[in-house]
Design a protein around this motif. Structure first.
Motif, PDB file in Angstrom:
ATOM      1  N   GLN A 151       0.846  -1.197   0.000  1.00  0.00           N
ATOM      2  CA  GLN A 151       0.000   0.000   0.000  1.00  0.00           C
ATOM      3  C   GLN A 151       0.878   1.241   0.000  1.00  0.00           C
TER       4      GLN A 151
ATOM      5  N   GLN B 189      -3.237  -5.586  -3.356  1.00  0.00           N
ATOM      6  CA  GLN B 189      -3.097  -4.460  -2.434  1.00  0.00           C
ATOM      7  C   GLN B 189      -3.737  -4.815  -1.093  1.00  0.00           C
TER       8      GLN B 189
ATOM      9  N   LEU C  17      -5.533  -3.706   2.520  1.00  0.00           N
ATOM     10  CA  LEU C  17      -6.448  -2.660   2.951  1.00  0.00           C
ATOM     11  C   LEU C  17      -5.822  -1.833   4.065  1.00  0.00           C
ATOM     12  N   SER C  18      -5.651  -0.547   3.801  1.00  0.00           N
ATOM     13  CA  SER C  18      -5.015   0.363   4.757  1.00  0.00           C
ATOM     14  C   SER C  18      -5.855   0.477   6.031  1.00  0.00           C
TER      15      SER C  18
ATOM     16  N   SER D  48      -6.613  -1.670   8.277  1.00  0.00           N
ATOM     17  CA  SER D  48      -7.367  -2.837   8.720  1.00  0.00           C
ATOM     18  C   SER D  48      -6.641  -3.528   9.879  1.00  0.00           C
TER      19      SER D  48
ATOM     20  N   ASP E  29      -7.461  -5.005  -0.404  1.00  0.00           N
ATOM     21  CA  ASP E  29      -8.165  -3.810  -0.870  1.00  0.00           C
ATOM     22  C   ASP E  29      -8.603  -4.061  -2.311  1.00  0.00           C
TER      23      ASP E  29
ATOM     24  N   SER F 196      -8.456  -1.021  -4.888  1.00  0.00           N
ATOM     25  CA  SER F 196      -7.206  -0.360  -5.241  1.00  0.00           C
ATOM     26  C   SER F 196      -6.524  -1.062  -6.398  1.00  0.00           C
TER      27      SER F 196
END
Length: 244
Positions: free
Chosen positions: A183, A207, A209-210, A212, A218, A221
């Motif tokens: 990410q 990607q 998930l920022s 999480s 994600d 993304s």
């Protein structure tokens, strides 16, 4: 000087193998085609080149990177087999970027997802910084800061405090480039002599998930890469995403 970072390709021996949300080799080729249009002077690959640690996966990677019209350098991640990487392309630890210097660090702990530099490598880093005061970039696989995802922070750089203690005496270190986190990420760490920027890059494959607390992909993304422009002593950087 334009440096471009790609990371976390997670290739397999089978060129048609799938990842959780795509096809890693196809995605790497798409990212590199996009990178080519940015006219990089140097390509940096910050680990997890392979998913299955096979010689064939590293051959796929080396062929793709060698097709770029610039020098390229790589370092191992927690999924990699360094000896197999080195059979395909040398692993360097010191890259001359003209006015700047790039030092490559190995954070792999064999068989473990987290990273560690170790006292011997930190001592060697201090010695290398003593001999050259040019503005310096460090590259490593594992992030030296928490990124705000509990599961990822548990498998980051275990001895990051020792790294920051080592860097406290060397104001020429301007930024650290890392992989592992799949990410975009940008933060800063304050030291006695100033701040060191820390940058992560999107993966060429899935990607994460920022933010999480648990592992999550994600799905919205896209793959991407990071551009780092070095002009005199000024560093400018941003992330580019690639449509598939």
């Amino acid at each position: 000087m334009r440096l471009i970072q790609v990371t976390d390709c997670h290739l397999h021996a089978d060129p048609e193998a799938r990842s959780r949300s795509g096809f890693p080799l196809r995605q790497l080729h798409a990212v590199l085609e996009h990178v080519r249009r940015q006219r990089p002077d140097v390509l940096l690959v910050t680990g997890d080149v392979s998913e299955d640690e096979t010689l064939a996966s590293y051959r796929h990677a080396a062929e793709a990177f060698s097709a770029m019209a610039c020098p390229w350098f790589w370092l191992p991640g927690n999924h990699d087999h360094p000896q197999s990487m080195a059979e395909q392309h040398q692993i360097r630890d010191d890259i001359d970027l003209g006015d700047w210097r790039l030092l490559m660090l190995d954070t792999q702990v064999s068989g473990q997802p987290h990273g560690e530099l170790g006292q011997a490598q930190l001592q060697a880093l201090a010695e290398r910084l003593e001999e050259d005061d040019r503005p310096t970039l460090l590259a490593m696989h594992h992030p030296p800061l928490e990124i705000g995802s509990a599961w990822m922070d548990a498998i980051g750089l275990a001895d990051r405090e020792a790294l920051w203690q080592t860097l406290a005496a060397y104001s020429q270190v301007r930024a650290i480039l890392c992989g592992h986190i799949h990410q975009a990420f940008a933060s800063r760490h304050s030291l006695r002599e100033g701040e060191v920027a820390v940058y992560g890059s999107p993966a060429t494959t899935d990607q994460f998930l920022s933010g999480s607390p648990e592992f999550a992909i994600d799905e919205a993304s896209r793959p991407g890469y990071r551009i780092i422009d070095l002009e005199g002593e000024t560093l400018t950087t941003w992330v580019e995403r690639v449509d598939l």
